[in-house]
Design a protein around this motif. Structure first.
Motif, PDB file in Angstrom:
ATOM      1  N   GLY A  86       0.817  -1.202   0.000  1.00 18.24           N
ATOM      2  CA  GLY A  86       0.000   0.000   0.000  1.00 18.24           C
ATOM      3  C   GLY A  86       0.849   1.248   0.000  1.00 18.24           C
ATOM      4  O   GLY A  86       2.069   1.206  -0.168  1.00 18.24           O
ATOM      5  N   VAL A  87       0.192   2.373   0.217  1.00 21.95           N
ATOM      6  CA  VAL A  87       0.841   3.672   0.150  1.00 21.95           C
ATOM      7  C   VAL A  87       0.662   4.389   1.475  1.00 21.95           C
ATOM      8  O   VAL A  87      -0.452   4.489   1.987  1.00 21.95           O
ATOM      9  N   ASN A  88       1.757   4.874   2.077  1.00 17.49           N
ATOM     10  CA  ASN A  88       1.692   5.696   3.284  1.00 17.49           C
ATOM     11  C   ASN A  88       1.871   7.157   2.896  1.00 17.49           C
ATOM     12  O   ASN A  88       2.889   7.518   2.304  1.00 17.49           O
ATOM     13  N   ILE A  89       0.898   7.991   3.219  1.00 24.43           N
ATOM     14  CA  ILE A  89       0.956   9.410   2.893  1.00 24.43           C
ATOM     15  C   ILE A  89       0.864  10.212   4.183  1.00 24.43           C
ATOM     16  O   ILE A  89      -0.034   9.999   4.994  1.00 24.43           O
ATOM     17  N   THR A  90       1.823  11.109   4.391  1.00 23.10           N
ATOM     18  CA  THR A  90       1.848  11.931   5.597  1.00 23.10           C
ATOM     19  C   THR A  90       1.755  13.395   5.215  1.00 23.10           C
ATOM     20  O   THR A  90       2.529  13.873   4.392  1.00 23.10           O
ATOM     21  N   SER A  91       0.804  14.102   5.796  1.00 23.61           N
ATOM     22  CA  SER A  91       0.669  15.533   5.560  1.00 23.61           C
ATOM     23  C   SER A  91       0.671  16.228   6.918  1.00 23.61           C
ATOM     24  O   SER A  91      -0.254  16.037   7.710  1.00 23.61           O
ATOM     25  N   ILE A  92       1.718  16.989   7.196  1.00 25.62           N
ATOM     26  CA  ILE A  92       1.875  17.624   8.496  1.00 25.62           C
ATOM     27  C   ILE A  92       1.833  19.139   8.335  1.00 25.62           C
ATOM     28  O   ILE A  92       2.542  19.701   7.500  1.00 25.62           O
ATOM     29  N   VAL A  93       0.991  19.784   9.122  1.00 23.12           N
ATOM     30  CA  VAL A  93       0.917  21.233   9.135  1.00 23.12           C
ATOM     31  C   VAL A  93       1.627  21.733  10.385  1.00 23.12           C
ATOM     32  O   VAL A  93       1.247  21.392  11.506  1.00 23.12           O
ATOM     33  N   ARG A  94       2.691  22.517  10.197  1.00 25.91           N
ATOM     34  CA  ARG A  94       3.417  23.101  11.318  1.00 25.91           C
ATOM     35  C   ARG A  94       2.926  24.528  11.533  1.00 25.91           C
ATOM     36  O   ARG A  94       2.616  25.234  10.590  1.00 25.91           O
ATOM     37  N   TYR A  95       2.900  24.946  12.783  1.00 28.59           N
ATOM     38  CA  TYR A  95       2.574  26.321  13.122  1.00 28.59           C
ATOM     39  C   TYR A  95       3.799  27.005  13.707  1.00 28.59           C
ATOM     40  O   TYR A  95       4.572  26.389  14.447  1.00 28.59           O
ATOM     41  N   ALA A  96       3.960  28.290  13.389  1.00 27.35           N
ATOM     42  CA  ALA A  96       5.023  29.105  13.971  1.00 27.35           C
ATOM     43  C   ALA A  96       4.376  30.278  14.690  1.00 27.35           C
ATOM     44  O   ALA A  96       3.776  31.148  14.058  1.00 27.35           O
ATOM     45  N   ILE A  97       4.481  30.289  16.010  1.00 28.28           N
ATOM     46  CA  ILE A  97       3.888  31.362  16.816  1.00 28.28           C
ATOM     47  C   ILE A  97       4.977  32.367  17.149  1.00 28.28           C
ATOM     48  O   ILE A  97       5.944  32.041  17.851  1.00 28.28           O
ATOM     49  N   GLN A  98       4.857  33.577  16.626  1.00 29.20           N
ATOM     50  CA  GLN A  98       5.853  34.602  16.897  1.00 29.20           C
ATOM     51  C   GLN A  98       5.733  35.092  18.346  1.00 29.20           C
ATOM     52  O   GLN A  98       4.640  35.407  18.806  1.00 29.20           O
ATOM     53  N   VAL A  99       6.875  35.155  19.029  1.00 29.68           N
ATOM     54  CA  VAL A  99       6.931  35.751  20.363  1.00 29.68           C
ATOM     55  C   VAL A  99       7.824  36.982  20.251  1.00 29.68           C
ATOM     56  O   VAL A  99       9.044  36.876  20.112  1.00 29.68           O
ATOM     57  N   ILE A 100       7.201  38.163  20.258  1.00 32.86           N
ATOM     58  CA  ILE A 100       7.910  39.425  20.042  1.00 32.86           C
ATOM     59  C   ILE A 100       7.963  40.184  21.364  1.00 32.86           C
ATOM     60  O   ILE A 100       6.938  40.418  21.998  1.00 32.86           O
ATOM     61  N   THR A 101       9.173  40.538  21.780  1.00 32.42           N
ATOM     62  CA  THR A 101       9.361  41.296  23.015  1.00 32.42           C
ATOM     63  C   THR A 101       9.928  42.663  22.652  1.00 32.42           C
ATOM     64  O   THR A 101      10.990  42.767  22.048  1.00 32.42           O
ATOM     65  N   ASN A 102       9.207  43.710  23.017  1.00 33.70           N
ATOM     66  CA  ASN A 102       9.601  45.085  22.718  1.00 33.70           C
ATOM     67  C   ASN A 102      10.208  45.726  23.961  1.00 33.70           C
ATOM     68  O   ASN A 102       9.533  45.875  24.985  1.00 33.70           O
ATOM     69  N   TYR A 103      11.477  46.089  23.854  1.00 30.91           N
ATOM     70  CA  TYR A 103      12.202  46.663  24.986  1.00 30.91           C
ATOM     71  C   TYR A 103      12.491  48.140  24.731  1.00 30.91           C
ATOM     72  O   TYR A 103      13.141  48.479  23.727  1.00 30.91           O
ATOM     73  N   ASP A 104      11.975  49.003  25.601  1.00 28.04           N
ATOM     74  CA  ASP A 104      12.281  50.434  25.567  1.00 28.04           C
ATOM     75  C   ASP A 104      12.039  51.023  24.168  1.00 28.04           C
ATOM     76  O   ASP A 104      12.879  51.725  23.608  1.00 28.04           O
ATOM     77  N   THR A 105      10.873  50.736  23.595  1.00 30.25           N
ATOM     78  CA  THR A 105      10.595  51.122  22.206  1.00 30.25           C
ATOM     79  C   THR A 105       9.744  52.383  22.075  1.00 30.25           C
ATOM     80  O   THR A 105       9.356  52.752  20.955  1.00 30.25           O
ATOM     81  N   GLU A 106       9.444  53.055  23.197  1.00 25.24           N
ATOM     82  CA  GLU A 106       8.551  54.208  23.133  1.00 25.24           C
ATOM     83  C   GLU A 106       9.037  55.279  22.162  1.00 25.24           C
ATOM     84  O   GLU A 106       8.238  55.915  21.471  1.00 25.24           O
ATOM     85  N   ASN A 107      10.331  55.479  22.105  1.00 20.69           N
ATOM     86  CA  ASN A 107      10.883  56.530  21.249  1.00 20.69           C
ATOM     87  C   ASN A 107      11.629  55.975  20.031  1.00 20.69           C
ATOM     88  O   ASN A 107      12.365  56.700  19.363  1.00 20.69           O
ATOM     89  N   VAL A 108      11.451  54.697  19.752  1.00 21.00           N
ATOM     90  CA  VAL A 108      12.117  54.069  18.607  1.00 21.00           C
ATOM     91  C   VAL A 108      11.166  54.086  17.409  1.00 21.00           C
ATOM     92  O   VAL A 108      10.017  53.640  17.503  1.00 21.00           O
ATOM     93  N   LYS A 109      11.641  54.602  16.296  1.00 20.87           N
ATOM     94  CA  LYS A 109      10.824  54.695  15.087  1.00 20.87           C
ATOM     95  C   LYS A 109      11.255  53.637  14.068  1.00 20.87           C
ATOM     96  O   LYS A 109      12.441  53.309  13.970  1.00 20.87           O
ATOM     97  N   PRO A 110      10.309  53.113  13.299  1.00 22.71           N
ATOM     98  CA  PRO A 110      10.690  52.222  12.202  1.00 22.71           C
ATOM     99  C   PRO A 110      11.386  53.005  11.102  1.00 22.71           C
ATOM    100  O   PRO A 110      11.256  54.233  11.024  1.00 22.71           O
ATOM    101  N   ALA A 111      12.133  52.313  10.280  1.00 21.67           N
ATOM    102  CA  ALA A 111      12.800  52.940   9.129  1.00 21.67           C
ATOM    103  C   ALA A 111      12.470  52.084   7.909  1.00 21.67           C
ATOM    104  O   ALA A 111      13.177  51.120   7.601  1.00 21.67           O
ATOM    105  N   LEU A 112      11.374  52.421   7.246  1.00 23.66           N
ATOM    106  CA  LEU A 112      10.910  51.625   6.115  1.00 23.66           C
ATOM    107  C   LEU A 112      11.570  52.088   4.818  1.00 23.66           C
ATOM    108  O   LEU A 112      11.729  53.281   4.584  1.00 23.66           O
TER     109      LEU A 112
END
Length: 266
Positions: free
Chosen positions: A140-166
């Protein structure tokens, strides 16, 4: 014969999908405002929506991406802004019965030392473990389909006065079927995570008359990463235009670029 094989494969895939399906219930981005030496607690809520038991691995990786669609999952500490060393999971393996829900807990311990202001991040990978092993003795045939999840863990340190630069790294018009879109590659050269939206104002090149304003979806953008912000302009007739592209984040920081566009028939 081919039709029978295709039907058999489809039946196996459908059967496998009924057996187990792991889903994350509390979002794929967890964000924290952090301070030196403090401890923060979080959890990842999982559910087995299938009809069979399922084992699940949980582990940490570093993570980045580019506007061409490439995503990088790398070993902890390979990113200089990694927070994998701050995060401790309460387990690396859980077993869920059919329809069962469980929580995986984690702690974030921020170093008690001076840090560069900005965002630090990693991802918690949730990966179902396939228990059925292929066997040369079993037909017979063995078929495996796996869905992985990636949960972002973002920690913002002292960002009140930090601006993005796009920065705009690319602008191109593409057509797929009847839909025409402007694909705008945007890089975050700053030190803080942000959630920009791209807008485009299009003007007739000959008359200067404004033809329309169109917007992309808002998307999160980590430092030193880039994404393609796609804007549907299918309503625009084929012609040559002048345009102003404006990227604006959630704090109304704006970045603009003047471009020339050519919308073609094919």
């Amino acid at each position: 014969m081919i039709k029978r094989i295709l039907f058999f494969l489809a039946f196996i895939l459908q059967f496998a999908s009924l057996q187990a399906g792991i889903v994350v219930l509390n979002g794929l981005t967890h964000m924290y405002k952090v301070e030196n030496g403090q401890i923060y607690k979080g959890k990842v809520s999982l559910q087995n929506t299938g009809n069979a038991p399922q084992n699940v691995k949980i582990f940490l990786q570093d993570f980045s991406y580019k506007a061409d669609g490439t995503t990088y999952y790398t070993a902890p500490h390979t990113n200089e802004k990694s927070n994998t060393g701050w995060i401790k999971l309460n387990t690396n393996l859980v077993s869920l019965n059919a329809k069962e829900t469980t929580d995986v807990y984690y702690e974030i311990t921020v170093p008690d030392k001076d840090l560069q202001s900005g965002s630090y991040w990693s991802v918690i990978i949730v990966e179902p473990v396939e228990d059925i092993k292929p066997s040369n003795n079993t037909p017979g045939v063995n078929i495996t389909s796996i869905v992985r999840y990636a949960i972002q863990v973002i920690t913002n340190y002292d960002t009140e006065n930090v601006k993005p630069a796009l920065k705009f790294e690319s602008v191109k018009v593409e057509k797929a079927g009847k839909q025409q879109s402007v694909k705008i590659g945007i890089t975050n050269n700053g030190n803080v995570y942000c959630k920009p939206t791209a807008n485009i104002e299009i003007y007739n090149r000959r008359t200067g008359e404004k033809v329309g304003t169109f917007s992309s979806l808002q998307m999160g953008l980590l430092p030193s990463t880039s994404k393609s912000f796609d804007i549907d302009i299918s309503k625009i007739l084929p012609d040559k235009y002048n345009a102003v592209i404006i990227a604006t984040d959630e704090d109304e920081n704006a970045f603009a670029l003047n471009v020339e566009l050519e919308v073609k028939n094919d």
